[in-house]
Design an enzyme around this catalytic site. Structure first.
Site, PDB file in Angstrom:
ATOM      1  N   ASN A  84       0.867  -1.179   0.000  1.00 32.12           N
ATOM      2  CA  ASN A  84       0.000   0.000   0.000  1.00 32.12           C
ATOM      3  C   ASN A  84       0.905   1.230   0.000  1.00 32.12           C
ATOM      4  O   ASN A  84       1.832   1.309   0.798  1.00 32.12           O
ATOM      5  CB  ASN A  84      -0.885   0.004   1.243  1.00 32.12           C
ATOM      6  CG  ASN A  84      -1.701  -1.262   1.369  1.00 32.12           C
ATOM      7  OD1 ASN A  84      -2.134  -1.832   0.381  1.00 32.12           O
ATOM      8  ND2 ASN A  84      -1.911  -1.709   2.595  1.00 32.12           N
ATOM      9  N   GLN A 120      -2.121   2.494   3.539  1.00 36.69           N
ATOM     10  CA  GLN A 120      -0.808   2.425   4.187  1.00 36.69           C
ATOM     11  C   GLN A 120      -0.911   3.033   5.578  1.00 36.69           C
ATOM     12  O   GLN A 120      -1.196   4.216   5.733  1.00 36.69           O
ATOM     13  CB  GLN A 120       0.253   3.148   3.355  1.00 36.69           C
ATOM     14  CG  GLN A 120       1.648   3.001   3.914  1.00 36.69           C
ATOM     15  CD  GLN A 120       2.706   3.675   3.046  1.00 36.69           C
ATOM     16  OE1 GLN A 120       2.399   4.462   2.157  1.00 36.69           O
ATOM     17  NE2 GLN A 120       3.959   3.373   3.327  1.00 36.69           N
ATOM     18  N   HIS A 151       6.890  -0.934   2.683  1.00 40.35           N
ATOM     19  CA  HIS A 151       6.897  -2.319   3.143  1.00 40.35           C
ATOM     20  C   HIS A 151       5.947  -3.163   2.309  1.00 40.35           C
ATOM     21  O   HIS A 151       4.936  -2.675   1.823  1.00 40.35           O
ATOM     22  CB  HIS A 151       6.530  -2.430   4.627  1.00 40.35           C
ATOM     23  CG  HIS A 151       5.183  -1.903   4.984  1.00 40.35           C
ATOM     24  ND1 HIS A 151       4.888  -0.545   5.060  1.00 40.35           N
ATOM     25  CD2 HIS A 151       4.025  -2.535   5.304  1.00 40.35           C
ATOM     26  CE1 HIS A 151       3.633  -0.384   5.413  1.00 40.35           C
ATOM     27  NE2 HIS A 151       3.073  -1.584   5.554  1.00 40.35           N
ATOM     28  N   HIS A 182       3.607  -6.669   2.280  1.00 40.20           N
ATOM     29  CA  HIS A 182       2.930  -7.694   3.057  1.00 40.20           C
ATOM     30  C   HIS A 182       3.019  -8.994   2.267  1.00 40.20           C
ATOM     31  O   HIS A 182       2.768  -9.001   1.063  1.00 40.20           O
ATOM     32  CB  HIS A 182       1.435  -7.366   3.234  1.00 40.20           C
ATOM     33  CG  HIS A 182       1.176  -6.157   4.051  1.00 40.20           C
ATOM     34  ND1 HIS A 182       0.810  -6.229   5.377  1.00 40.20           N
ATOM     35  CD2 HIS A 182       1.215  -4.837   3.738  1.00 40.20           C
ATOM     36  CE1 HIS A 182       0.636  -5.001   5.838  1.00 40.20           C
ATOM     37  NE2 HIS A 182       0.876  -4.139   4.861  1.00 40.20           N
TER      38      HIS A 182
END
Length: 138
Positions: free
Chosen positions: A88, A95, A101, A103
């Site tokens: 995101n 986010q 990052h 997932h």
């Protein structure tokens, strides 16, 4: 670069514990504390960059290499049939932590998780116009 207020930077520094599963000099991967499914992992660059397009190319290559290793291991360890790899970018996209990052979410058939619905363009010309607008910005 580290952001002193960022929760992921605090994890990287060791100020907050995590269930670490993989680490290199530039990447850290750990289990999410509120998993969508058991084995849900986060793969993050150690340098603080808010979103994917803020990552220097070298950090992006390191992140992708780690993502492949972690994704394969999560799928194997959980017995999943596959996984979703999700990133995101920006609060409107969901986010929650402004530190780039990925997932890694292990998936099994009929696990009840739904992907977003697709909606066809009502007007093919609108799709063409949007494609041109995007191309003009690349």
């Amino acid at each position: 670069m580290i952001d002193t207020d960022c929760i992921f930077c605090k994890i990287i520094r060791g100020d907050i514990p995590c269930a670490k599963i993989f680490e290199t000099p530039s990447v850290l991967a750990f289990l999410d504390i509120a998993p969508v499914r058991p084995g849900h992992a986060l793969v993050i660059p150690k340098a603080h960059h808010p979103a994917l397009w803020d990552l220097p190319d070298e950090d992006g290559r390191d992140l992708l290499a780690a993502l492949k290793i972690v994704g394969r291991a999560v799928v194997q360890a959980t017995g999943a049939g596959g996984c979703n790899v999700v990133m995101n970018n920006g609060a409107p996209a969901g986010q929650l932590v402004a530190h780039a990052h990925f997932h890694v979410i292990p998936r099994v058939r009929d696990d009840g998780l739904e992907l977003w619905p697709g909606t066809p363009y009502a007007d093919p010309q609108a799709m063409s116009r949007l494609a041109e607008a995007i191309r003009s910005r690349i």
